[in-house]
Write a protein that holds these residues in place. Structure first.
Motif, PDB file in Angstrom:
ATOM      1  N   UNK A  69       0.835  -1.201   0.000  1.00 48.73           N
ATOM      2  CA  UNK A  69       0.000   0.000   0.000  1.00 48.73           C
ATOM      3  C   UNK A  69       0.875   1.258   0.000  1.00 48.73           C
ATOM      4  N   UNK A  70       1.905   1.279   0.835  1.00 47.49           N
ATOM      5  CA  UNK A  70       2.780   2.443   0.941  1.00 47.49           C
ATOM      6  C   UNK A  70       3.536   2.707  -0.356  1.00 47.49           C
ATOM      7  N   UNK A  71       4.071   1.651  -0.962  1.00 46.76           N
ATOM      8  CA  UNK A  71       4.833   1.823  -2.200  1.00 46.76           C
ATOM      9  C   UNK A  71       3.949   2.325  -3.330  1.00 46.76           C
ATOM     10  N   UNK A  72       2.735   1.813  -3.408  1.00 50.42           N
ATOM     11  CA  UNK A  72       1.819   2.263  -4.455  1.00 50.42           C
ATOM     12  C   UNK A  72       1.395   3.711  -4.217  1.00 50.42           C
ATOM     13  N   UNK A  73       1.145   4.070  -2.967  1.00 47.88           N
ATOM     14  CA  UNK A  73       0.767   5.456  -2.655  1.00 47.88           C
ATOM     15  C   UNK A  73       1.882   6.430  -3.005  1.00 47.88           C
ATOM     16  N   UNK A  74       3.144   5.986  -2.883  1.00 44.44           N
ATOM     17  CA  UNK A  74       4.275   6.837  -3.248  1.00 44.44           C
ATOM     18  C   UNK A  74       4.284   7.145  -4.749  1.00 44.44           C
ATOM     19  N   UNK A  75       3.688   6.256  -5.550  1.00 47.54           N
ATOM     20  CA  UNK A  75       3.654   6.451  -6.996  1.00 47.54           C
ATOM     21  C   UNK A  75       2.524   7.384  -7.444  1.00 47.54           C
ATOM     22  N   UNK A  76       1.541   7.565  -6.569  1.00 48.37           N
ATOM     23  CA  UNK A  76       0.386   8.396  -6.919  1.00 48.37           C
ATOM     24  C   UNK A  76       0.615   9.840  -6.500  1.00 48.37           C
ATOM     25  N   UNK A  77       0.083  10.811  -7.162  1.00 48.24           N
ATOM     26  CA  UNK A  77      -0.654  10.763  -8.418  1.00 48.24           C
ATOM     27  C   UNK A  77       0.252  10.876  -9.648  1.00 48.24           C
ATOM     28  N   UNK A  78       1.551  11.100  -9.451  1.00 44.85           N
ATOM     29  CA  UNK A  78       2.459  11.358 -10.575  1.00 44.85           C
ATOM     30  C   UNK A  78       2.490  10.224 -11.602  1.00 44.85           C
ATOM     31  N   UNK A  79       2.315   8.981 -11.154  1.00 45.78           N
ATOM     32  CA  UNK A  79       2.436   7.841 -12.069  1.00 45.78           C
ATOM     33  C   UNK A  79       1.105   7.148 -12.343  1.00 45.78           C
ATOM     34  N   UNK A  80      -0.005   7.855 -12.204  1.00 52.92           N
ATOM     35  CA  UNK A  80      -1.315   7.245 -12.385  1.00 52.92           C
ATOM     36  C   UNK A  80      -1.469   6.636 -13.772  1.00 52.92           C
ATOM     37  N   UNK A  81      -1.138   7.371 -14.809  1.00 53.27           N
ATOM     38  CA  UNK A  81      -1.284   6.850 -16.172  1.00 53.27           C
ATOM     39  C   UNK A  81      -0.411   5.616 -16.378  1.00 53.27           C
ATOM     40  N   UNK A  82       0.798   5.625 -15.841  1.00 51.13           N
ATOM     41  CA  UNK A  82       1.688   4.472 -15.962  1.00 51.13           C
ATOM     42  C   UNK A  82       1.155   3.254 -15.225  1.00 51.13           C
ATOM     43  N   UNK A  83       0.583   3.463 -14.032  1.00 47.89           N
ATOM     44  CA  UNK A  83       0.006   2.357 -13.277  1.00 47.89           C
ATOM     45  C   UNK A  83      -1.171   1.734 -14.021  1.00 47.89           C
ATOM     46  N   UNK A  84      -2.023   2.583 -14.584  1.00 50.90           N
ATOM     47  CA  UNK A  84      -3.175   2.075 -15.326  1.00 50.90           C
ATOM     48  C   UNK A  84      -2.716   1.324 -16.567  1.00 50.90           C
ATOM     49  N   UNK A  85      -1.752   1.880 -17.267  1.00 47.12           N
ATOM     50  CA  UNK A  85      -1.215   1.217 -18.456  1.00 47.12           C
ATOM     51  C   UNK A  85      -0.587  -0.131 -18.090  1.00 47.12           C
ATOM     52  N   UNK A  86       0.180  -0.160 -17.014  1.00 44.11           N
ATOM     53  CA  UNK A  86       0.833  -1.393 -16.574  1.00 44.11           C
ATOM     54  C   UNK A  86      -0.194  -2.468 -16.235  1.00 44.11           C
ATOM     55  N   UNK A  87      -1.318  -2.058 -15.644  1.00 47.50           N
ATOM     56  CA  UNK A  87      -2.335  -3.028 -15.238  1.00 47.50           C
ATOM     57  C   UNK A  87      -3.071  -3.632 -16.425  1.00 47.50           C
ATOM     58  N   UNK A  88      -2.899  -3.075 -17.608  1.00 45.84           N
ATOM     59  CA  UNK A  88      -3.540  -3.661 -18.784  1.00 45.84           C
ATOM     60  C   UNK A  88      -2.818  -4.931 -19.228  1.00 45.84           C
ATOM     61  N   UNK A  89      -1.575  -5.115 -18.787  1.00 44.33           N
ATOM     62  CA  UNK A  89      -0.805  -6.294 -19.181  1.00 44.33           C
ATOM     63  C   UNK A  89      -0.457  -7.224 -18.026  1.00 44.33           C
TER      64      UNK A  89
END
Length: 140
Positions: free
Chosen positions: A17-37
């Protein structure tokens, strides 16, 4: 040397949870794109010693498919999870915008507002406890 994880396609990536929160909001588009694969599971941070739950909506909105919850406490996180999946086989489709991006490869539109129309159905126990023809009696 850094190499993108591309194989196998069915790999499940576990992230705190902490690591993912560190990526938000700057990497939101990248996270969504990554989750497509790839499948992504978010697990609670280690400091949740009281068995409290994370807000699964935060992680579902960034494309994470699984938000691990502590079943010991029936808090808001568990209630949201139940509301999302009750009556389903245990999964629901991602929002249309996330699925379209996966299929068409178009860019993600951020901060798009949509009107949501819902019917709220509820039952009040107050009237069912006391008939309308009589007043409630207190036992003393």
């Amino acid at each position: 040397m850094y190499k993108d994880i591309t194989d196998p396609a069915n790999i499940l990536i576990n992230i705190s949870e902490s690591a993912c929160m560190d990526l938000l909001p700057a990497s939101l588009a990248g996270l969504i794109s990554h989750s497509s694969n790839h499948l992504r599971r978010i697990f609670p941070k280690g400091t949740r010693v009281d068995s409290s739950n994370l807000d699964p909506l935060v992680f579902w909105r960034n494309g994470s498919q699984i938000a691990s919850l502590n079943w010991q406490v029936y808090d808001t996180g568990m209630q949201l999870n139940e509301a999302m999946f009750v009556g389903s086989p245990g999964w629901v489709p991602k929002p249309r915008e996330m699925r379209q991006k996966m299929i068409s490869g178009t860019s993600l539109k951020e901060n798009v507002k949509q009107r949501l129309v819902v019917d709220i159905v509820g039952v009040s126990s107050c009237k069912s406890c006391f008939p309308t023809s009589s007043k409630p009696r207190l036992n003393r």
